[in-house]
Design a protein around this motif. Structure first.
Motif, PDB file in Angstrom:
ATOM      1  N   UNK A   1       0.910  -1.200  -0.103  1.00 18.03           N
ATOM      2  CA  UNK A   1      -0.084   0.070  -0.166  1.00 18.03           C
ATOM      3  C   UNK A   1       0.967   1.208   0.053  1.00 18.03           C
ATOM      4  N   UNK A   2       2.038   1.210   0.126  1.00 25.11           N
ATOM      5  CA  UNK A   2       2.813   2.235   0.090  1.00 25.11           C
ATOM      6  C   UNK A   2       3.162   2.781  -1.307  1.00 25.11           C
ATOM      7  N   UNK A   3       3.444   4.018  -1.694  1.00 22.85           N
ATOM      8  CA  UNK A   3       3.800   4.714  -2.901  1.00 22.85           C
ATOM      9  C   UNK A   3       5.076   3.704  -3.560  1.00 22.85           C
ATOM     10  N   UNK A   4       4.869   3.234  -4.748  1.00 28.86           N
ATOM     11  CA  UNK A   4       5.819   2.144  -5.024  1.00 28.86           C
ATOM     12  C   UNK A   4       5.825   2.485  -6.533  1.00 28.86           C
ATOM     13  N   UNK A   5       7.172   2.444  -7.128  1.00 29.51           N
ATOM     14  CA  UNK A   5       7.465   2.529  -8.614  1.00 29.51           C
ATOM     15  C   UNK A   5       7.661   1.075  -9.084  1.00 29.51           C
ATOM     16  N   UNK A   6       7.401   0.688 -10.354  1.00 35.62           N
ATOM     17  CA  UNK A   6       7.698  -0.755 -10.996  1.00 35.62           C
ATOM     18  C   UNK A   6       9.066  -0.581 -11.163  1.00 35.62           C
ATOM     19  N   UNK A   7       9.777  -1.988 -10.673  1.00 37.65           N
ATOM     20  CA  UNK A   7      11.176  -1.993 -10.969  1.00 37.65           C
ATOM     21  C   UNK A   7      11.450  -3.572 -11.183  1.00 37.65           C
ATOM     22  N   UNK A   8      12.393  -3.730 -12.191  1.00 37.80           N
ATOM     23  CA  UNK A   8      12.791  -5.007 -12.482  1.00 37.80           C
ATOM     24  C   UNK A   8      14.344  -5.206 -12.509  1.00 37.80           C
ATOM     25  N   UNK A   9      14.826  -6.254 -11.983  1.00 38.70           N
ATOM     26  CA  UNK A   9      16.246  -6.716 -12.163  1.00 38.70           C
ATOM     27  C   UNK A   9      16.663  -7.227 -13.534  1.00 38.70           C
ATOM     28  N   UNK A  10      17.456  -6.216 -14.248  1.00 33.08           N
ATOM     29  CA  UNK A  10      17.640  -6.340 -15.585  1.00 33.08           C
ATOM     30  C   UNK A  10      18.830  -7.922 -15.784  1.00 33.08           C
ATOM     31  N   UNK A  11      18.562  -8.636 -16.703  1.00 31.89           N
ATOM     32  CA  UNK A  11      19.429  -9.862 -16.906  1.00 31.89           C
ATOM     33  C   UNK A  11      20.518  -9.355 -18.046  1.00 31.89           C
ATOM     34  N   UNK A  12      20.484  -7.986 -18.423  1.00 30.18           N
ATOM     35  CA  UNK A  12      21.318  -7.314 -19.099  1.00 30.18           C
ATOM     36  C   UNK A  12      22.704  -7.143 -18.460  1.00 30.18           C
ATOM     37  N   UNK A  13      23.780  -7.650 -18.308  1.00 30.05           N
ATOM     38  CA  UNK A  13      24.952  -7.259 -17.580  1.00 30.05           C
ATOM     39  C   UNK A  13      25.660  -5.982 -17.706  1.00 30.05           C
ATOM     40  N   UNK A  14      25.329  -5.376 -19.006  1.00 33.16           N
ATOM     41  CA  UNK A  14      25.773  -3.960 -19.066  1.00 33.16           C
ATOM     42  C   UNK A  14      25.111  -3.123 -18.193  1.00 33.16           C
TER      43      UNK A  14
END
Length: 343
Positions: free
Chosen positions: A61-74
């Motif tokens: 329920x907190x304000x939250x942004x979408x975020x993903x861990x990138x499999x792109x090593x760069x």
């Protein structure tokens, strides 16, 4: 000195989601903010990844942004969607505080390997091996470590209850925190216990009920560089240990007391610790794990199970075993993170 950016992943899609949230809350309270810059990513039970301010019971329920861990090593970190724009956040190390499926079964470890970001805990192979109790038992036996007698069933009809010597435990092969586990004392109750286990996994174990004391050992590190916690013991009044499914676990278990250190002689405790180290190494563990065992009346020690990312809640066994050995949670986290980065 620059702070280390630590991404704490928690939540997840398994039945152990609430336990993971509690573990992350305890870890957040003990991370040294003079050394670390924490980034908290919660995964909902539906599988959404959200960056939140801090782990909490109501974190979704907190304000939250979408975020993903990138499999792109760069990229070496997170891709965050904030105010309609994407930005990259570099991460130095990941703490995958996710219990059970998708957390301890090699799934998240595979993503982390693709990302190239150092992470705390066991790798893909040992995570897969330890999560599946039947595979762990077979690997342990290959290394000369005894286990309970067991049978494995994958799919198909419920097996005939007649051949077993009761009592037995019926349990999902790949689940944790005693979810789906039943102790069966009569063959008439076997089919229902099997159906309960199938709710959590298509692979089911039927395992002998070992007569003996339930003991455990916390381990930290890798190879020859292992820190071993004090041995603990679960003292049961009845049933089996399932504190994580109780309504108020912070107030103690309804049927068990966890004794740390265990009331055992120094020689027996040392034997249990050495057996735990042998199991840890035989199953390829690294970083940390909690090894649960049975101590039989004749002195033999049998493997029960290995938790590759055990609970870190206020009432969890792993941090209490380490604390009894003189290592508080902040120090444990320091060592876990340092080992992962060195790794």
């Amino acid at each position: 000195m620059d702070k280390v950016t630590v991404c704490v992943l928690f939540g997840g899609c398994s039945e152990e989601h609430p336990i993971s949230v509690k573990s992350a809350m305890e870890i957040a309270a003990h991370l040294d903010l003079e050394k670390y810059e924490p980034v908290y990513i919660g995964i909902t039970q539906e599988g959404e990844w959200k960056r939140c301010e801090r782990p909490a019971p109501d974190w979704e329920n907190q304000p939250a942004a979408r975020a993903v861990l990138s499999p792109d090593r760069s990229i070496h970190g997170l891709v965050c969607l904030e105010d309609g724009r994407y930005r990259v956040l570099r991460v130095d190390v990941v703490l995958p505080v996710i219990h059970g499926k998708t957390g301890e079964d090699g799934a998240i470890q595979g993503l982390l390997e693709l990302s190239g970001i150092p992470y705390v805990g066991c790798g893909i192979e040992s995570s897969v091996l330890c999560m599946d109790k039947s595979l762990a038992y077979m690997a342990a036996r290959q290394a000369g470590i005894p286990t309970p007698e067991f049978s494995v069933y994958s799919g198909g009809p419920i097996p005939d209850a007649s051949p077993f010597s009761y009592p037995v435990f019926v349990k999902p092969a790949r689940s944790g925190s005693s979810f789906g586990v039943s102790k069966v004392t009569r063959k008439e109750d076997f089919p229902e216990a099997f159906r309960i286990a199938l709710q959590y996994d298509t692979k089911v174990l039927v395992e002998e009920a070992v007569e003996g004391r339930e003991v455990g050992c916390a381990l930290l590190g890798s190879g020859e560089e292992l820190t071993v916690g004090a041995v603990d013991e679960i003292s049961l009044s009845h049933g089996f240990f399932r504190i994580h499914q109780e309504p108020h676990p912070e107030q103690g278990s309804q049927n068990a007391a966890v004794l740390v250190p265990a009331p055992l002689s120094a020689d027996v405790s040392l034997q249990i610790q050495e057996t735990a180290k042998a199991i840890y190494r035989a199953l390829g563990c690294e970083g940390l794990a909690r090894v649960d065992m049975f101590l039989k009346p004749d002195g033999r020690i049998l493997l029960n199970e290995v938790n590759t990312f055990p609970g870190f809640t206020a009432y969890s066994r792993y941090p209490r075993m380490m604390a009894a050995a003189g290592l508080g949670l902040s120090a444990v986290l320091d060592r876990m993170i340092a080992w992962a980065r060195k790794g």
